[in-house]
Design an enzyme around this catalytic site. Structure first.
Site, short mmCIF file in Angstrom:
data_model
loop_
_atom_site.label_atom_id
_atom_site.label_comp_id
_atom_site.label_asym_id
_atom_site.label_seq_id
_atom_site.Cartn_x
_atom_site.Cartn_y
_atom_site.Cartn_z
N TYR A 51 0.84 -1.19 0.00
CA TYR A 51 0.00 0.00 0.00
C TYR A 51 0.88 1.24 0.00
O TYR A 51 1.92 1.28 0.68
CB TYR A 51 -0.90 0.00 1.23
CG TYR A 51 -1.81 1.20 1.34
CD1 TYR A 51 -2.84 1.40 0.43
CD2 TYR A 51 -1.64 2.12 2.37
CE1 TYR A 51 -3.68 2.50 0.53
CE2 TYR A 51 -2.49 3.22 2.49
CZ TYR A 51 -3.50 3.40 1.56
OH TYR A 51 -4.34 4.49 1.67
N ASP A 65 -0.71 15.91 6.02
CA ASP A 65 -1.64 15.23 5.12
C ASP A 65 -2.90 16.08 4.95
O ASP A 65 -3.98 15.75 5.45
CB ASP A 65 -1.99 13.85 5.70
CG ASP A 65 -2.92 13.06 4.80
OD1 ASP A 65 -2.94 13.31 3.59
OD2 ASP A 65 -3.64 12.18 5.32
N ASP A 92 -3.12 5.41 -2.54
CA ASP A 92 -4.04 6.43 -2.04
C ASP A 92 -4.00 7.62 -3.00
O ASP A 92 -3.00 8.32 -3.09
CB ASP A 92 -3.57 6.84 -0.64
CG ASP A 92 -4.40 7.94 -0.02
OD1 ASP A 92 -5.33 8.44 -0.68
OD2 ASP A 92 -4.11 8.31 1.14
N ASP A 94 -6.14 10.17 -2.79
CA ASP A 94 -6.86 11.26 -2.14
C ASP A 94 -8.23 11.47 -2.79
O ASP A 94 -8.98 10.54 -2.98
CB ASP A 94 -6.03 12.53 -2.15
CG ASP A 94 -4.89 12.48 -1.14
OD1 ASP A 94 -4.88 11.59 -0.29
OD2 ASP A 94 -3.99 13.34 -1.21
N HIS A 119 -7.45 4.26 -4.59
CA HIS A 119 -8.73 4.62 -3.99
C HIS A 119 -8.92 6.13 -4.02
O HIS A 119 -7.99 6.92 -3.87
CB HIS A 119 -8.90 4.04 -2.58
CG HIS A 119 -7.97 4.55 -1.52
ND1 HIS A 119 -8.09 5.79 -0.94
CD2 HIS A 119 -6.91 3.96 -0.91
CE1 HIS A 119 -7.16 5.94 -0.02
NE2 HIS A 119 -6.43 4.85 0.01
N GLU A 121 -11.53 9.21 -2.41
CA GLU A 121 -12.31 9.41 -1.20
C GLU A 121 -13.35 10.50 -1.40
O GLU A 121 -13.26 11.31 -2.32
CB GLU A 121 -11.42 9.73 -0.02
CG GLU A 121 -10.64 11.02 -0.16
CD GLU A 121 -9.50 11.11 0.84
OE1 GLU A 121 -9.49 12.08 1.61
OE2 GLU A 121 -8.62 10.22 0.84
N CYS A 129 -6.50 14.11 7.15
CA CYS A 129 -6.36 12.74 7.64
C CYS A 129 -7.72 12.20 8.10
O CYS A 129 -8.48 12.88 8.80
CB CYS A 129 -5.37 12.70 8.79
SG CYS A 129 -5.26 11.09 9.61
N ARG A 164 -13.31 5.18 -1.10
CA ARG A 164 -13.23 5.36 0.36
C ARG A 164 -14.32 6.32 0.81
O ARG A 164 -14.50 7.38 0.22
CB ARG A 164 -11.86 5.90 0.72
CG ARG A 164 -11.76 6.44 2.14
CD ARG A 164 -10.37 6.91 2.46
NE ARG A 164 -10.37 8.01 3.42
CZ ARG A 164 -9.28 8.56 3.93
NH1 ARG A 164 -8.09 8.11 3.57
NH2 ARG A 164 -9.37 9.56 4.77
N GLU A 194 -13.57 3.93 6.13
CA GLU A 194 -12.62 4.68 6.95
C GLU A 194 -13.17 5.06 8.32
O GLU A 194 -14.34 5.46 8.46
CB GLU A 194 -12.21 5.96 6.21
CG GLU A 194 -11.26 6.88 6.97
CD GLU A 194 -9.90 6.25 7.26
OE1 GLU A 194 -9.83 5.07 7.66
OE2 GLU A 194 -8.88 6.95 7.09
N ASN A 216 -8.92 -0.29 7.44
CA ASN A 216 -7.71 0.48 7.69
C ASN A 216 -7.28 0.30 9.15
O ASN A 216 -7.95 0.79 10.05
CB ASN A 216 -7.97 1.96 7.39
CG ASN A 216 -6.75 2.83 7.64
OD1 ASN A 216 -5.64 2.33 7.86
ND2 ASN A 216 -6.95 4.15 7.63
#
Length: 307
Positions: A51, A65, A92, A94, A119, A121, A129, A164, A194, A216
């Site tokens: 990952y 982040d 990721d 975002d 992914h 989100e 985060c 996500r 998440e 996660n």
């Protein structure tokens, strides 16, 4: 001399491997890698995939982040990591680095980078985060547009598109479940749940959603840390440990630097270091030596375990 400079498996083969793993009945374990060398260590430790966390890429650049990293930066690091391992790499992405048109460009870049899946989100851009308070999520229809944009731009049908949802911490689990169903209907192959809190939360989500689910297991967050076996028993298909290797490494780096600053020597840490011989094994020095002995003169036996 195959695999010295890139993976032995094609990107399509890795994507198929990830898809098959998600429907195998055995949970797929994907530790986070902050470098290609860590990805190689993950492979040698017999995990199922790698990952690449957006938070970790940002942290490695000494950034928080909060959506500051760019598509180019994340895709570049992901390409380096994918090239170093035969395992499928999940990244990721975002919010897709923008709105739906940017999500479409993102899948093109990640496909070209040899990634097995990514992914997107449903947070407001710029994101934060997932285990912090104060998150905001976009309307469901906007996230559906992000997913559909990526699905429509996908060239390799084996590339895994994961959606996500951060809605559980904002709108509640029931709303997150409804979002997950809408995302699956839009074409998402995998749902990333998440910041759920307890095994009961995971169980409720699993009972309501037919699509493969990803958990996660990040430290110091809102989620109770569950074993891979427990998650497997709950019916989850994949689990990520996004920041674990970075936290372990940086914890040791800071302790060692403090000690060296105080004592003036690293001798107290030698026994806790990765030995040079082991590093050379990971780097496959002997294979490069076999490739051209006039250039590389490394011999494993030349280094005593004392040094």
């Amino acid at each position: 001399m195959s695999g010295l400079y890139s993976s032995n498996r094609t990107p399509h083969e890795k994507r198929v491997q990830l898809r098959e793993g998600l429907t195998s009945g055995t949970i797929q374990r994907l530790p986070g890698a902050f470098s290609p060398l860590v990805a190689r260590a993950i492979q040698e430790a017999n995990f199922d995939g790698v990952y690449v966390s957006g938070a970790v890429v940002a942290a490695d650049l000494a950034l928080p982040d909060i959506g500051l990293t760019t598509l180019t930066e994340v895709a570049g690091r992901a390409r380096q990591i994918a090239r170093s391992t035969d395992l499928p790499v999940l990244v990721d992405a975002d919010t897709g680095f923008g709105e739906p048109m940017s999500a479409a460009r993102s899948i093109s870049e990640f496909e070209d980078a040899g990634i097995a899946g990514f992914h997107l989100e449903d947070q407001v851009n710029p994101k934060r985060c997932g285990h912090l308070d104060g998150k905001e999520v976009v309307p469901t229809d906007l996230m559906v547009r992000r997913i559909k944009a990526a699905v429509n731009e996908r060239r390799d049908s084996a590339f895994v598109i994961c959606a996500r949802t951060d809605a559980a911490g904002v709108e509640g689990i029931d709303a997150a479940i409804e979002r997950a169903k809408a995302y699956a209907d839009a074409g998402a192959d995998l749902i990333f749940t998440e910041a759920l809190h307890t095994p009961a939360d995971f169980e409720k989500f699993r009972a309501a959603v037919d699509t493969p689910l990803l958990a996660n297991m990040t430290e110091f967050g809102k989620t109770e840390l569950l074993s891979a076996q427990t998650l497997n028993d709950l019916g989850y298909n994949a689990v990520i440990y996004p920041v674990t290797t970075l936290r372990i490494a940086m914890g040791q780096v800071e302790e060692a630097l403090k000690d060296i600053a105080e004592t003036g020597t690293q001798t107290g840490w030698v026994d806790r270091m990765q030995h040079r011989a082991r590093l050379y094994e990971l780097l496959r020095y002997e294979e490069y030596n076999a490739f051209d002995q006039e250039v590389f003169t490394y011999s494993k036996d030349a280094y005593s375990p004392k040094f």
